[in-house]
Design an enzyme around this catalytic site. Structure first.
Site, short mmCIF file in Angstrom:
data_model
loop_
_atom_site.label_atom_id
_atom_site.label_comp_id
_atom_site.label_asym_id
_atom_site.label_seq_id
_atom_site.Cartn_x
_atom_site.Cartn_y
_atom_site.Cartn_z
N GLY A 85 -18.10 22.97 -22.27
CA GLY A 85 -16.83 22.69 -21.63
C GLY A 85 -15.69 22.42 -22.59
O GLY A 85 -14.53 22.31 -22.17
N ALA A 143 -18.95 25.95 -25.26
CA ALA A 143 -19.27 24.74 -26.03
C ALA A 143 -19.31 23.50 -25.14
O ALA A 143 -18.61 22.51 -25.37
CB ALA A 143 -18.26 24.55 -27.16
N TYR A 191 -36.56 22.58 -18.55
CA TYR A 191 -35.41 22.04 -17.83
C TYR A 191 -35.85 21.26 -16.60
O TYR A 191 -36.52 21.80 -15.70
CB TYR A 191 -34.45 23.14 -17.40
CG TYR A 191 -33.87 23.97 -18.52
CD1 TYR A 191 -33.86 23.52 -19.84
CD2 TYR A 191 -33.34 25.23 -18.26
CE1 TYR A 191 -33.32 24.29 -20.86
CE2 TYR A 191 -32.80 26.00 -19.28
CZ TYR A 191 -32.80 25.53 -20.57
OH TYR A 191 -32.28 26.30 -21.57
N LEU A 202 -14.23 24.33 -24.49
CA LEU A 202 -13.28 25.45 -24.51
C LEU A 202 -12.90 25.91 -23.10
O LEU A 202 -12.35 27.00 -22.94
CB LEU A 202 -13.87 26.62 -25.31
CG LEU A 202 -14.14 26.33 -26.78
CD1 LEU A 202 -14.90 27.49 -27.42
CD2 LEU A 202 -12.84 26.07 -27.54
N GLY A 250 -23.78 28.94 -24.80
CA GLY A 250 -22.73 27.99 -25.15
C GLY A 250 -21.39 28.60 -25.48
O GLY A 250 -20.70 28.08 -26.36
N PRO A 251 -20.95 29.67 -24.81
CA PRO A 251 -19.66 30.26 -25.17
C PRO A 251 -18.48 29.31 -24.94
O PRO A 251 -17.44 29.46 -25.57
CB PRO A 251 -19.56 31.50 -24.28
CG PRO A 251 -20.45 31.21 -23.11
CD PRO A 251 -21.58 30.41 -23.69
#
Length: 300
Positions: free
Chosen positions: A203, A201, A51, A205, A198-199
């Site tokens: 943004g 996704a 990163y 969701l 990524g819960p």
């Protein structure tokens, strides 16, 4: 915040962690977000040597100076940058992992890493050699535990069978339910903890944000329709953001979800999911009825 054991390890992680990739490169802002996260009960900070060419690890390291004991520090290895060249190459060799761990320690300003993760992997990798590297680092006290970050079921199966991984970081959200078919059942059986990335996704969701493009398996119009139908399942105690995060936490294999945050407001909305009610079996089924049961496309 509720704490869960990560796999069979001694690592206890708050059920909502912080994916640090979204922090950006401005030190003051990144530090403020990390400090507030820790004060709110977050303790898993997930970064990677990849990163921002190592800058992310440096920012995380500076932010936790004097607070190291509060943190379960996770980083990743396997993507090797070549000086003077753009991009990176995949290198899961023992020699590279051993050397990369030392570089990460310097950037993080610490003498140990709580969770060191292979950042990808293919079935053609020298898997035994990769495992040897992690085991050596563990014996030497450089790392406490190790895991992999992968969406490939065939790779996950190999490490679950051949190594002492305590965790698998896997994409898992309402719009990316691929893990439900094979990965989550396998990891439940093996007692390996899942870190759900990524819960939200990216943004798609998140409450208060209108999507401007689709995501894999959902065209924009489909995504908008899905959000509308999910909105019907929200309550005053559980926003769309919190519904999405709670869904990712609903499987017993999942120890922690790690949404990213690039602002204080996003962090607060994410962490509020810790205080929102867990989904009932009926609510989980309702989410599944309005979303797609995705399938993996196998890659080596």
């Amino acid at each position: 915040m509720k704490r869960n054991r990560l796999g069979a390890s001694d690592l206890l992680v708050g059920e909502i962690g912080l994916g640090c990739m979204s922090l950006g490169t401005e030190e003051t802002k990144a530090t403020a977000i990390i400090h507030e996260a820790l004060e709110l009960g977050v303790n898993l900070l997930d970064t990677a040597d990849l990163y921002d060419s190592g800058r992310n690890e440096e920012l995380v390291g500076k932010a936790i100076r004097g607070r190291r004991s509060q943190v379960v520090l996770a980083t990743k290895v396997g993507n090797r940058r070549i000086p003077g060249q753009d991009g990176w190459v995949w290198d899961p060799s023992k020699a590279y992992i051993l050397s990369a761990a030392k570089d990460s320690l310097k950037r993080l300003g610490t003498d140990y890493i709580d969770l060191y993760q292979l950042h990808g992997g293919t079935i053609d990798d020298p898997i035994d050699e990769t495992i040897e590297a992690f085991e050596q680092l563990k014996r030497e006290g450089v790392i406490r535990e190790y895991g992999i970050s992968s969406i490939r079921p065939n790779v996950i199966r190999e490490y679950a069978a051949r190594s002492a991984i305590v965790s698998v970081m896997n994409a898992y959200s309402i719009v990316d339910r691929r893990a439900e078919e094979e990965v989550l059942p396998l990891l439940r059986e093996k007692g390996i903890g899942v870190i759900a990335r990524g819960p939200l996704a990216s943004g798609a969701l998140a409450a208060g944000r209108e999507p401007v493009k689709g995501v894999p398996d959902y065209e924009l119009a489909e995504l908008v329709e899905l959000r509308e139908r999910l909105q019907e399942l929200t309550t005053p105690e559980r926003s769309l953001t919190q519904l999405a995060i709670r869904y990712s936490l609903s499987d017993p294999a999942v120890a922690v979800a790690i949404p990213g945050a690039s602002s204080r407001e996003q962090l607060l909305r994410n962490v509020a999911a810790a205080d929102s009610p867990e989904l009932t079996a009926e609510e989980i089924e309702a989410v599944r009825r309005v979303s797609k049961a995705n399938r993996y496309v196998q890659h080596r």
